[in-house]
Design a protein around this motif. Structure first.
Motif: not given
Length: 311
Positions: A251-260, A273-283
């Motif tokens: 998702i990050r590499a393709n620049g997809l802009k969504k809220r989840f 924790v770090r995985l959730l922080e990453k997911w927060r970065e992409i929406g």
């Protein structure tokens, strides 16, 4: 052939803050070819059922729902049969899979057990070609002496084999599918659960299987969704953290802009924790978590496999 798929209305004692699309019906419809399909969302539709049947003249009516929907499902199927006994009626979904005996009724012609994407397609083909419908796998048939079952249908190896949802069928309702006032769309990326909580029927419905969709296929579907807010309609989206790590990267590499919006377990959050922080970065904006108890003995009795400290 004409197929009418029905999303039953809310039970009159249910209050919900949001409306979501009937994703299971859209997905089932996505795999059916050469059939006229109409989807009636009775949670939003104001037109009487009889008017829809009059105008569309379906050969087959299919309906799905959870336990709370059972009274309305029975009422609707009774109305269909009173209108035209010749309409073939099918019921499927969560409750029908767990307790098919609740639909051992003369108003039901067939019960779909488990995932219905292939089963319903084959059943419609059998009806259309006048083949023996009892040879279609994954069905139960009402009978005064007890349900009759066809052969068991095996679960697919992964969800990549499922068709993309036919969201054109709900185009007229789309503007009303909202969460907290925001337009929302649903996506399925996992079925079942790797855990065995005593109170939960999700893993039971899937016979203990946990089946996922690949990150590449998820991205393809997400890119086809115009709505900015997406609800993951999974029992346990983060059941395989490594898969979600890869999905994050894609998702990050393709620049997809969504809220989840996702469902998750408390121990998954604590351990990733770090995985959730990453997911927060992409929406990632909303997480739905079940805190069944703050008592370890109670959690152990529920076979939840989490601790009070994790909660």
């Amino acid at each position: 052939m004409k197929l009418l798929l029905i999303h039953p209305p809310f039970h009159d004692r249910i209050f919900s803050t949001y409306r979501t699309e009937p994703l299971s019906l859209e997905t089932i419809a996505g795999g059916i070819q050469n059939v006229y399909i109409k989807l009636l969302d009775m949670r939003l539709e104001k037109t009487p059922l009889k008017h829809t049947i009059d105008c569309f003249s379906p050969n087959i009516v299919g309906i799905t729902g959870n336990t709370v929907d059972v009274p309305n499902i029975k009422r609707i199927l009774k109305e269909v049969k009173q209108y035209n006994r010749g309409i073939f009626t099918i019921v499927g979904g969560h409750h029908a899979t767990i307790l098919p005996s609740d639909f051992n009724l003369p108003i039901v012609d067939a019960i779909v057990l488990g995932m219905g994407e292939v089963t319903l397609k084959e059943l419609i083909e059998a009806i259309d070609t006048k083949h023996d419908i009892h040879e279609v796998k994954g069905l139960a048939f009402p009978n005064p002496n007890g349900l009759l079952y066809s052969s068991t249908r095996l679960f697919p190896e992964d969800l990549d084999l499922l068709p993309l949802p036919n969201r054109e069928l709900t185009k007229k309702y789309r503007h009303k599918y909202k969460f907290l006032g925001y337009p929302i769309c649903m996506i399925t990326t996992a079925k079942g659960c790797p855990f065995r909580c005593k109170f939960c029927s999700i893993w039971n419905e899937m016979n203990g299987n946990y089946i996922t969709k690949s990150p590449e296929k998820i991205l393809q579907e997400l890119e086809s969704i115009p709505q900015p807010l997406v609800r993951f309609a999974d029992g346990n989206t983060f059941g395989h953290p490594k898969r979600m790590e890869k999905l994050y990267e894609i998702i990050r590499a393709n620049g997809l802009k969504k809220r989840f919006i996702c469902d998750i377990r408390s121990d998954t959050v604590v351990n990733n924790v770090r995985l959730l922080e990453k997911w927060r970065e992409i929406g990632l904006e909303y997480l739905s978590i079940g805190f069944e108890s703050i008592n370890d003995d109670q959690l152990a009795d529920l076979n939840k496999k989490v601790t009070a400290e994790q909660n």
